[in-house]
Structures are given as C-alpha cells and as structure tokens.
Design an enzyme around this catalytic site. Structure first.
Site, PDB file in Angstrom:
ATOM      1  N   GLY A  14       0.826  -1.203   0.000  1.00 47.13           N
ATOM      2  CA  GLY A  14       0.000   0.000   0.000  1.00 47.13           C
ATOM      3  C   GLY A  14       0.856   1.246   0.000  1.00 47.13           C
ATOM      4  CB  SER A  16       0.960   3.940  -4.622  1.00 45.56           C
ATOM      5  OG  SER A  16      -0.386   3.647  -4.335  1.00 45.56           O
ATOM      6  NE  ARG A  17      -4.537   7.198  -2.790  1.00 47.83           N
ATOM      7  CZ  ARG A  17      -5.607   7.522  -2.059  1.00 47.83           C
ATOM      8  NH1 ARG A  17      -6.090   6.657  -1.186  1.00 47.83           N
ATOM      9  NH2 ARG A  17      -6.202   8.685  -2.215  1.00 47.83           N
ATOM     10  CG  ASN A  88       0.517   1.264   4.896  1.00 48.82           C
ATOM     11  OD1 ASN A  88       0.222   1.911   5.893  1.00 48.82           O
ATOM     12  ND2 ASN A  88       0.157   1.642   3.678  1.00 48.82           N
ATOM     13  CB  SER A 140      -6.609   1.924  12.823  1.00 48.55           C
ATOM     14  OG  SER A 140      -7.417   3.083  13.013  1.00 48.55           O
ATOM     15  CE1 TYR A 154      -9.219   0.949   8.279  1.00 48.46           C
ATOM     16  CE2 TYR A 154      -9.893   1.747  10.434  1.00 48.46           C
ATOM     17  CZ  TYR A 154      -8.955   1.673   9.423  1.00 48.46           C
ATOM     18  OH  TYR A 154      -7.745   2.307   9.572  1.00 48.46           O
ATOM     19  CB  ALA A 156     -13.923  -6.452  12.650  1.00 48.25           C
ATOM     20  CE  LYS A 158      -6.406  -1.047   9.332  1.00 44.83           C
ATOM     21  NZ  LYS A 158      -5.077  -1.237   8.724  1.00 44.83           N
ATOM     22  CB  ILE A 187      -3.010  10.197   9.312  1.00 43.48           C
ATOM     23  CG1 ILE A 187      -2.672   9.383  10.564  1.00 43.48           C
ATOM     24  CG2 ILE A 187      -1.741  10.592   8.557  1.00 43.48           C
ATOM     25  CD1 ILE A 187      -1.862  10.113  11.613  1.00 43.48           C
ATOM     26  CE1 TYR A 199     -15.142  14.670   8.142  1.00 48.24           C
ATOM     27  CE2 TYR A 199     -12.861  14.730   7.420  1.00 48.24           C
ATOM     28  CZ  TYR A 199     -13.931  14.041   7.948  1.00 48.24           C
ATOM     29  OH  TYR A 199     -13.776  12.719   8.289  1.00 48.24           O
TER      30      TYR A 199
END
Length: 257
Positions: A14, A16-17, A88, A140, A154, A156, A158, A187, A199
């Site tokens: 993961g 690339s960003r 990641n 996270s 999500y 669950a 993490k 982040i 926001y």
C-alpha cells in the site's frame, strides 16, 4: 541517534499513497532499498522515482497468495533479500450495520487482515534464512481502542491485526524476527484533504495537540520499530494520535483552555 539501516531492504505494501507513501519515502531517506508495492504499477513507480535509485515499484494484490509471493520474489531478485516488511495495505469504505452486506464485510477483512497474514507468511522464509527480520503492521486506533459509525468491518480488521501480531511475535521470536504495530489516529492524507477546511478543522478540534498527524509521523514510528535499537521489542504497539484517545469527554477538551 538510530544506527544506520543503510543497505537493508524494506517492502512497503500500500505504498503508493497516504501513510504507505510516507513510510516508503522515510525509509528511502534512511538509506534502505525500498520495494514500493501497489495495485497499480504506475502509482508504485511514481513513488519509487521520488525516493531515487535505491527504490523500485511493484504491482501486486496483496490479498492474494500469488501477489504476496511475487512481491517477495521481486525484492529478493532486486536487492538480495527482505529485512523489513511494512504491512500497510488497507481500505476503509463506510457502511453501517443493516446496510452492510456480507460481501462488504469480506472485502474489507480480505484487504486489511488477510493481506497482513499473507504478506507476513510470504516474507517469513527470506527472513528465516537471513536469521533476523522486522515486521511492522499499520493498524489503527479505530477498532482496537475506539469505534466510529460505518466502520465496524474496518474496526474488526484492525483489531484482528493486533491479535494476529501477538501470536506471530511469539512464534517468530526464536528466529529473531520481531512483529510490532503502529496505531494511527487522524492522519492528513489525500482522502481527507478533499473534505474541505471545515471538516478538517472539526477533526483537529478533537485532538489535544490541535492538529492532524502526517504520514511522516507514522513513518517515524515504523522506522523505530525497524531499527536495531528496537531489537528487544516485539508484540507491541505505538499509538500515534496527538493524544486523540485521551480526553474522556468534549468537556475535557474545552477545559484545556
């Protein structure tokens, strides 16, 4: 000062960003060979180009055994081995219970938790041959510590990563391979920037340090776990959240002054 990691090799999934890109850039800055792994070759190559000649891109779906196997083969062929894995890769689509389908749930678990298991399994032979290794998982605060509507799948995944980490750390300890996790809070990544200043300001207001974290904040914690100085640390987590999980209520934040 950390001992030099110059010449060691890291795989960043993961990469690339967002947080993954920040990790890849930081490890490249520290002198490691970096294999930037992404689903898209062009995206991976773009980050590798930012790092320089000690980096290269590789396209793989790390929720599949073949994707993980081929990424490790690429790292070994290009750099001679794998010293560090930064697991990641992950996604965070929102769906509340009642609307969430089994397919939605399975997709997130596969992308986040299954990919961690497969990535770790794939690097194990190379690290075992080398006699040491570092595995760093991006978890996270959401799931292990906090909750957020729409992210039960999500959360669950993490929390599951941390359960996996603790047993993996015990099993790998005789091989001198450590397994640890970084737990980011809010982040500032590409996904958040598009939500606008109001926001972002509301999110910053929930953090005692009054700012969102950066990918570099997470990358620095990952780099520590990869270091020789962290050789006696395994099965542990670092929360990097600017104090986000500390206030017991909104009143605690208002009382900061």
């Amino acid at each position: 000062m950390l001992k030099s990691l110059q010449g060691k090799t890291v795989i960043v999934t993961g990469g690339s960003r967002g947080i993954g890109k920040g990790i890849a850039l930081r490890f490249g800055e520290a002198g490691l060979n970096v294999l930037v792994v992404s689903r898209g070759q062009a995206d991976a190559d773009a980050v590798a180009a930012e790092i320089g000649p000690n980096a290269s891109g590789f396209a793989a779906d790390v929720s599949t055994e073949e994707g993980c196997r081929t990424m490790v083969e690429a790292a070994v062929a290009r750099y001679g081995g794998v010293d560090v894995l930064c697991a990641n890769a992950g996604i965070f689509p929102a769906a509340k219970l009642g609307d969430m389908t089994a397919a939605d749930f399975d997709y997130v678990i596969s992308a986040n938790l299954r990919s961690t298991f497969l990535s770790v399994s794939a690097v194990l032979p190379a690290m075992t041959r080398a006699g040491s290794g570092r595995i760093i998982i991006t978890s996270s605060i959401t799931g292990p510590i906090t909750g957020y509507p729409g992210w039960s799948h999500y959360g669950a995944s993490k929390a599951g990563q941390l359960g996996f980490m603790r047993t993996a750390a015990i099993e790998f300890a005789p091989k001198r391979i450590t397994v640890n996790a970084v737990m980011p809070g809010n982040i500032m990544t590409e996904g958040l920037e598009g939500n606008g200043p109001d926001y972002i300001a509301s999110m910053e207001a929930s953090v005692p340090l009054r700012r969102l974290g950066t990918p570099a904040d997470i990358a620095n914690a990952a780099l520590f776990f990869a270091s020789e100085e962290a050789a006696y640390i395994t099965g542990q987590t670092i929360v990097v959240d600017g104090g986000q999980i500390l206030p017991e209520s909104l009143g605690a934040l208002e009382a900061m002054g």
